[in-house]
Design a protein around this motif. Structure first.
Motif: not given
Length: 229
Positions: A11-30, A33-42
C-alpha cells in the motif's frame, strides 16, 4: 549516487515508509543535506488486493512489469517491488527490464545469514506464509522456518488487509501480534521475519521478545547500498 526506482502503492503506507527509510539512509552516509535519487510509481492497490487465481496473478505480473519498464525508462538503475506478496511475480518483473530488481526475501536472507540465524518464523499475508516463492529464498540459505499455523495465518491476513493496508493499527491487533511473537519464541524461533511491509505499524521492531527482521527496513538498506554504489 545512482538513481533507484520503486514500484509502490502496495500500500501507499509502506511506500511512505520506504521513502523515509531510504532518504534517511542516504542522509546518514552522504551528509545531512543529501537526499536519495529516486523515482516512484505509485500503483492503485485496490486493483491488486487479495489475488487468487492464475488469471489474477498474470494480470498483476503485467501491471508490475509495465511499471518496472516505465521506471527504467525514467532513469532507474535498479528497482524495488515495495510489497512482499508481489514478489510472487518477481521473475516476470525482473525479466521485463534490463536493470537489477532487488529481491526482498534475498535481502532478508543475507542479513539473517550474516547474523547466523538458523531457525525463524515468517509472518505475513496468506500467500507469503503458505506459498513457496518467499519461503524458499530463506530455506535455500539454510534457515529453517517454523511451519505456519492456519489460525495465525487467518489472523494475520485479516489484520493486514482489513486494518494495516487501510492505515489502521488497533490496540487489539498489537496485542494479538505480541501474543504471536511470544508463542513463536516458546516454539523455538530464534528470530521473526516481518514478511509484510505494513507489519511494522503494530510491531515494535527494536524492542521485542525476539530479534525482528523487518523486511521493509532491510530492503530499504539494500536500496541505500545500491544508491551509494
Amino acid at each position: 549516487m545512482r538513481k533507484i526506482g520503486l514500484v509502490g502503492g502496495l500500500s501507499w503506507y509502506s511506500t511512505r515508509t520506504y521513502y523515509e527509510h531510504i532518504n534517511r539512509g542516504v542522509q546518514a552516509r552522504a551528509g545531512k543535506q543529501a537526499s536519495a535519487p529516486m523515482v516512484i510509481e505509485n500503483l492503485d492497490a485496490s486493483a491488486l488486493m487479495r489475488l487468487s487465481g492464475a488469471d489474477d496473478w498474470a494480470r498483476a505480473a503485467g501491471v508490475l512489469s509495465d511499471s518496472a519498464r516505465r521506471l527504467e525508462q525514467a532513469g532507474a538503475t535498479a528497482l524495488l517491488i515495495g510489497a512482499n506478496s508481489m514478489h510472487k511475480v518477481y521473475d516476470a518483473v525482473a525479466g521485463a527490464v534490463s536493470v537489477p530488481v532487488l529481491h526482498i526475501a534475498e535481502c532478508v536472507a543475507e542479513r539473517m545469514v550474516a547474523d547466523r540465524v538458523k531457525k525463524a518464523a515468517l509472518l505475513g499475508s496468506r500467500n507469503v506464509m503458505l506459498e513457496s516463492f518467499y519461503r524458499q529464498k530463506l530455506i535455500a540459505r539454510d534457515i529453517e522456518l517454523l511451519a505456519p499455523k492456519m489460525e495465525r495465518v487467518e489472523t494475520l491476513d485479516r489484520i493486514i488487509y482489513e486494518e494495516l493496508m487501510l492505515g489502521k493499527a488497533s490496540r487489539q491487533s498489537q496485542r494479538e501480534l505480541k501474543t504471536i511473537l511470544t508463542n513463536l519464541g516458546q516454539e523455538g524461533a530464534e528470530a521473526v521475519v516481518l514478511g509484510c511491509t505494513e507489519l511494522e505499524m503494530i510491531v515494535d521492531v527494536d524492542a521485542n521478545v525476539l530479534p525482528i527482521y523487518d523486511c521493509t527496513r532491510i530492503h530499504a538498506d539494500a536500496a541505500v547500498d545500491w544508491i551509494m554504489g
